[in-house]
Design an enzyme around this catalytic site. Structure first.
Site, PDB file in Angstrom:
ATOM      1  N   ILE A   1       0.826  -1.213   0.000  1.00 29.96           N
ATOM      2  CA  ILE A   1       0.000   0.000   0.000  1.00 29.96           C
ATOM      3  C   ILE A   1       0.866   1.272   0.000  1.00 29.96           C
ATOM      4  O   ILE A   1       1.629   1.525   0.937  1.00 29.96           O
ATOM      5  CB  ILE A   1      -0.994   0.007   1.195  1.00 29.96           C
ATOM      6  CG1 ILE A   1      -1.773  -1.329   1.221  1.00 29.96           C
ATOM      7  CG2 ILE A   1      -1.944   1.198   1.104  1.00 29.96           C
ATOM      8  CD1 ILE A   1      -2.515  -1.683  -0.065  1.00 29.96           C
TER       9      ILE A   1
ATOM     10  N   ARG B   1      27.868  11.922 -26.665  1.00 28.23           N
ATOM     11  CA  ARG B   1      28.751  10.743 -26.628  1.00 28.23           C
ATOM     12  C   ARG B   1      29.336  10.461 -28.011  1.00 28.23           C
ATOM     13  O   ARG B   1      28.611  10.518 -29.015  1.00 28.23           O
ATOM     14  CB  ARG B   1      27.926   9.534 -26.158  1.00 28.23           C
ATOM     15  CG  ARG B   1      28.696   8.257 -26.025  1.00 28.23           C
ATOM     16  CD  ARG B   1      29.523   8.253 -24.782  1.00 28.23           C
ATOM     17  NE  ARG B   1      30.105   6.945 -24.503  1.00 28.23           N
ATOM     18  CZ  ARG B   1      30.979   6.753 -23.540  1.00 28.23           C
ATOM     19  NH1 ARG B   1      31.369   7.755 -22.762  1.00 28.23           N
ATOM     20  NH2 ARG B   1      31.481   5.545 -23.318  1.00 28.23           N
TER      21      ARG B   1
ATOM     22  N   GLN C   1      19.953   1.169 -23.159  1.00 22.66           N
ATOM     23  CA  GLN C   1      20.842   0.659 -24.207  1.00 22.66           C
ATOM     24  C   GLN C   1      21.668   1.792 -24.816  1.00 22.66           C
ATOM     25  O   GLN C   1      22.873   1.655 -25.033  1.00 22.66           O
ATOM     26  CB  GLN C   1      19.998  -0.037 -25.295  1.00 22.66           C
ATOM     27  CG  GLN C   1      20.789  -0.880 -26.259  1.00 22.66           C
ATOM     28  CD  GLN C   1      21.437  -2.081 -25.576  1.00 22.66           C
ATOM     29  OE1 GLN C   1      21.020  -2.486 -24.501  1.00 22.66           O
ATOM     30  NE2 GLN C   1      22.477  -2.618 -26.189  1.00 22.66           N
TER      31      GLN C   1
ATOM     32  N   GLU D   1      -2.216  -0.787 -10.154  1.00 19.24           N
ATOM     33  CA  GLU D   1      -3.567  -0.356 -10.549  1.00 19.24           C
ATOM     34  C   GLU D   1      -4.111  -1.177 -11.724  1.00 19.24           C
ATOM     35  O   GLU D   1      -4.726  -0.650 -12.640  1.00 19.24           O
ATOM     36  CB  GLU D   1      -3.604   1.154 -10.823  1.00 19.24           C
ATOM     37  CG  GLU D   1      -3.257   1.923  -9.548  1.00 19.24           C
ATOM     38  CD  GLU D   1      -3.656   3.378  -9.527  1.00 19.24           C
ATOM     39  OE1 GLU D   1      -4.677   3.722 -10.137  1.00 19.24           O
ATOM     40  OE2 GLU D   1      -2.929   4.147  -8.888  1.00 19.24           O
TER      41      GLU D   1
ATOM     42  N   THR E   1      -2.866  -5.047 -13.677  1.00 17.29           N
ATOM     43  CA  THR E   1      -1.769  -5.492 -14.548  1.00 17.29           C
ATOM     44  C   THR E   1      -2.172  -5.326 -16.020  1.00 17.29           C
ATOM     45  O   THR E   1      -3.345  -5.106 -16.336  1.00 17.29           O
ATOM     46  CB  THR E   1      -1.467  -6.983 -14.296  1.00 17.29           C
ATOM     47  OG1 THR E   1      -2.642  -7.742 -14.640  1.00 17.29           O
ATOM     48  CG2 THR E   1      -1.088  -7.254 -12.852  1.00 17.29           C
TER      49      THR E   1
HETATM   50  C1  LIG Z   1       5.072  -0.593  -5.509  1.00 15.81           C
HETATM   51  C2  LIG Z   1       3.634  -1.011  -5.454  1.00 15.81           C
HETATM   52  C3  LIG Z   1       2.670  -0.112  -5.022  1.00 15.81           C
HETATM   53  C4  LIG Z   1       1.323  -0.517  -4.924  1.00 15.81           C
HETATM   54  N1  LIG Z   1       0.390   0.356  -4.399  1.00 15.81           N
HETATM   55  C5  LIG Z   1      -0.863  -0.116  -4.120  1.00 15.81           C
HETATM   56  C6  LIG Z   1      -1.808   0.700  -3.402  1.00 15.81           C
HETATM   57  O1  LIG Z   1      -1.540   1.855  -3.050  1.00 15.81           O
HETATM   58  N2  LIG Z   1      -3.033   0.168  -3.096  1.00 15.81           N
HETATM   59  C7  LIG Z   1      -3.373  -1.114  -3.462  1.00 15.81           C
HETATM   60  O2  LIG Z   1      -4.479  -1.548  -3.138  1.00 15.81           O
HETATM   61  N3  LIG Z   1      -2.503  -1.903  -4.169  1.00 15.81           N
HETATM   62  C8  LIG Z   1      -1.261  -1.432  -4.490  1.00 15.81           C
HETATM   63  N4  LIG Z   1      -0.371  -2.220  -5.167  1.00 15.81           N
HETATM   64  C9  LIG Z   1      -0.782  -3.559  -5.564  1.00 15.81           C
HETATM   65  C10 LIG Z   1      -0.967  -3.727  -7.063  1.00 15.81           C
HETATM   66  O3  LIG Z   1      -2.107  -3.004  -7.486  1.00 15.81           O
HETATM   67  C11 LIG Z   1      -1.070  -5.222  -7.333  1.00 15.81           C
HETATM   68  O4  LIG Z   1       0.248  -5.758  -7.179  1.00 15.81           O
HETATM   69  C12 LIG Z   1      -1.598  -5.564  -8.717  1.00 15.81           C
HETATM   70  O5  LIG Z   1      -2.953  -5.195  -8.822  1.00 15.81           O
HETATM   71  C13 LIG Z   1      -1.478  -7.062  -9.042  1.00 15.81           C
HETATM   72  O6  LIG Z   1      -1.945  -7.858  -7.998  1.00 15.81           O
HETATM   73  P1  LIG Z   1      -1.011  -9.033  -7.435  1.00 15.81           P
HETATM   74  O7  LIG Z   1       0.338  -8.462  -7.173  1.00 15.81           O
HETATM   75  O8  LIG Z   1      -1.706  -9.656  -6.295  1.00 15.81           O
HETATM   76  O9  LIG Z   1      -0.891 -10.050  -8.632  1.00 15.81           O
HETATM   77  P2  LIG Z   1      -1.915 -11.248  -8.922  1.00 15.81           P
HETATM   78  O10 LIG Z   1      -3.306 -10.733  -8.931  1.00 15.81           O
HETATM   79  O11 LIG Z   1      -1.600 -12.382  -8.021  1.00 15.81           O
HETATM   80  O12 LIG Z   1      -1.496 -11.635 -10.405  1.00 15.81           O
HETATM   81  C14 LIG Z   1      -0.355 -12.457 -10.705  1.00 15.81           C
HETATM   82  C15 LIG Z   1      -0.261 -12.606 -12.226  1.00 15.81           C
HETATM   83  O13 LIG Z   1      -1.433 -13.299 -12.715  1.00 15.81           O
HETATM   84  C16 LIG Z   1      -2.059 -12.512 -13.715  1.00 15.81           C
HETATM   85  N5  LIG Z   1      -3.499 -12.740 -13.642  1.00 15.81           N
HETATM   86  C17 LIG Z   1      -4.306 -12.661 -12.564  1.00 15.81           C
HETATM   87  N6  LIG Z   1      -5.563 -12.948 -12.879  1.00 15.81           N
HETATM   88  C18 LIG Z   1      -5.577 -13.213 -14.214  1.00 15.81           C
HETATM   89  C19 LIG Z   1      -6.594 -13.595 -15.144  1.00 15.81           C
HETATM   90  N7  LIG Z   1      -7.872 -13.730 -14.778  1.00 15.81           N
HETATM   91  N8  LIG Z   1      -6.238 -13.797 -16.435  1.00 15.81           N
HETATM   92  C20 LIG Z   1      -4.951 -13.643 -16.814  1.00 15.81           C
HETATM   93  N9  LIG Z   1      -3.940 -13.302 -15.989  1.00 15.81           N
HETATM   94  C21 LIG Z   1      -4.254 -13.092 -14.707  1.00 15.81           C
HETATM   95  C22 LIG Z   1      -1.663 -11.080 -13.407  1.00 15.81           C
HETATM   96  O14 LIG Z   1      -1.803 -10.240 -14.543  1.00 15.81           O
HETATM   97  C23 LIG Z   1      -0.220 -11.267 -12.971  1.00 15.81           C
HETATM   98  O15 LIG Z   1       0.591 -11.373 -14.099  1.00 15.81           O
HETATM   99  C24 LIG Z   1       0.960  -1.812  -5.317  1.00 15.81           C
HETATM  100  C25 LIG Z   1       1.926  -2.707  -5.798  1.00 15.81           C
HETATM  101  C26 LIG Z   1       3.251  -2.323  -5.834  1.00 15.81           C
HETATM  102  C27 LIG Z   1       4.270  -3.340  -6.291  1.00 15.81           C
END
Ligand SMILES: Cc1cc2nc3c(=O)[nH]c(=O)nc-3n(C[C@H](O)[C@H](O)[C@H](O)COP(=O)(O)OP(=O)(O)OC[C@H]3O[C@@H](n4cnc5c(N)ncnc54)[C@H](O)[C@@H]3O)c2cc1C
Length: 402
Positions: free
Chosen positions: A173, A287, A355, A382, A384
């Site tokens: 978060i 460069r 690169q 926000e 993937t």
């Molecule tokens: C630096 C950072 C800041 C963040 N800030 C916030 C924040 O302020 N508030 C907040 O709430 N969250 C925050 N997040 C969380 C971020 O929004 C989530 O990491 C993101 O939404 C992905 O969720 P997950 O990491 O659980 O991946 P998962 O949901 O576990 O997904 C894993 C993989 O599976 C894929 N996948 C999942 N479901 C499907 C599907 N149905 N079909 C195909 N592919 C799929 C995904 O695309 C991904 O490649 C932050 C994350 C980071 C790293």
């Protein structure tokens, strides 16, 4: 960006085109550009290397009104619009993404849900301080068990008298554990509906509430000068009045919050992509290799041409999505398209800029090294890139077999 392209037309035509900004937005862009170049660029590398949150820079951004750009003046904001926020994010991210994401999360995820869905009392209570960056706001949706499937929230909140009792964990978060964090709005299951479906509500939790703890900051690949933490709620009690809007509206609220946030994140991505062009253009002129400036080699010129084409297209996409939002037209698909193409542009441009810089591109002291590390998260946060494609396909009327 000022558009100095006169190609294909010898008349100096001043008819507005799609990528033009209004005079007010252009004025804002210039002032944020000045701030980013003068106040952020010279010092941010040090904060990044020390993994330190840049409090003074954030305070200055608060004084400039950046945290209240799209919020009405009666709540302490600047009375601008969401495009203004996007323009500011683009200019900041041209120089640094940690500062830009602090603003994006503070406004898009911290203040906007309260402005959009909060009661009048909540707006009066929290927005003036959020707009001045006296406090920072955060939004806790993602959990350790998953972020894409946000409906699978495990955090719970039960009403006990006139208090919500919250239990659960949130992961990754942004802005949640700084010394100036004031509130985190969290989604929680408030009861099970018929068939076991969760009723999700959003609840405002003030920092320092007993039972609410934040972990130390994660060790991240990028965004090193921004604040990201895991949150734990252990019988954390907040007043019933801290419910954001109505009970059971949490799912709809965060879907709308994320649609808007994607436009903002697209603008931030465009800024990073543009920063890669700025740095690369400079380096191509400086460069030398094999007795020539490296900018004389067409293979590198073509890299810049592709970087420019991607950035320009992504900029049009986010401004189109923002304009649709401001005009009250449906913009879900356009926000997803903007986020998808802009994060792609940022990622590819960061790779190409690194690169072009050769070995220096791999050094933390060079801005492109930072851009490279900061770009990847843009394809994840926000929603993937896979989630953006799911949204676009759904808007085309396609239904998944799963
Ligand atoms: C630096 C950072 C800041 C963040 N800030 C916030 C924040 O302020 N508030 C907040 O709430 N969250 C925050 N997040 C969380 C971020 O929004 C989530 O990491 C993101 O939404 C992905 O969720 P997950 O990491 O659980 O991946 P998962 O949901 O576990 O997904 C894993 C993989 O599976 C894929 N996948 C999942 N479901 C499907 C599907 N149905 N079909 C195909 N592919 C799929 C995904 O695309 C991904 O490649 C932050 C994350 C980071 C790293």
């Amino acid at each position: 960006m000022p558009d100095d392209d006169r190609g294909g037309n010898d008349r100096a035509d001043v008819t507005p085109v799609m990528s033009d900004l209004s005079p007010e937005h252009e004025q804002l862009r210039e002032s944020v550009e000045r701030f980013a170049q003068r106040e952020v660029a010279p010092v941010i590398g040090g904060f990044y290397e020390r993994e330190e949150f840049p409090y003074e820079i954030v305070a200055k951004m608060g004084e400039m009104g950046l945290f209240g750009l799209p919020i009405p003046e009666r709540y302490g904001g600047m009375g601008g619009d969401y495009l203004a926020l996007c323009v500011a994010l683009e200019e900041l991210a041209r120089v640094d993404s940690s500062v830009a994401i602090t603003l994006e999360a503070g406004v898009g995820l911290g203040a906007m849900p309260i402005y959009r869905f909060g009661t009048e009392e909540q707006k009066q209570r929290w927005l003036p301080d959020l707009c001045s960056a006296t406090i920072l706001g955060a939004f806790g949706l993602t959990e350790p068990g998953g972020g894409s499937d946000a409906g699978a929230t495990r955090t719970t909140a039960r009403l006990d008298g006139d208090e919500w009792v919250i239990n659960g964990t949130k992961a990754f978060i942004t802005n949640s554990g700084t010394a100036i964090t004031g509130i985190v709005t969290v989604t929680a299951v408030t009861r099970r509906l018929d068939g076991g479906r969760p009723q999700i509500s959003a609840i405002i939790v003030p920092a320092g509430t007993p039972g609410f703890t934040v972990s130390k900051t994660y060790s991240k690949v990028g965004w090193l000068a921004s604040d990201t933490r895991e949150l734990s709620f252990d019988d954390c009690r907040v007043p019933a009045a801290n419910l954001l809007g109505e009970v059971g509206r949490g799912y709809a609220q965060f879907l709308q919050t994320l649609d808007e946030g994607r436009v903002a994140l697209a603008a931030l991505s465009v800024g990073l992509a543009q920063g890669c062009i700025d740095e690369s253009l400079r380096y191509l002129g400086e460069r030398e290799a094999f007795g020539h400036k490296i900018g004389e080699y067409q293979v590198l010129q073509f890299k810049l041409a592709d970087m420019e084409a991607r950035t320009h297209t992504a900029r049009l996409a986010y401004r189109d999505a923002a304009q649709r939002m401001l005009n009250g037209r449906p913009f879900k698909k356009h926000a997803a398209i903007a986020k998808l193409v802009a994060s792609d542009a940022a990622m590819l441009n960061a790779r190409e800029a690194t690169q072009i810089f050769g070995g220096y591109g791999f050094m933390n002291e060079s801005p492109v090294g930072r851009f490279y590390r900061d770009a990847k998260i843009l394809e994840i946060g926000e929603g993937t890139s896979e989630v953006q494609r799911m949204l676009i396909a759904r808007e085309l009327g396609l239904r998944s077999a799963l």
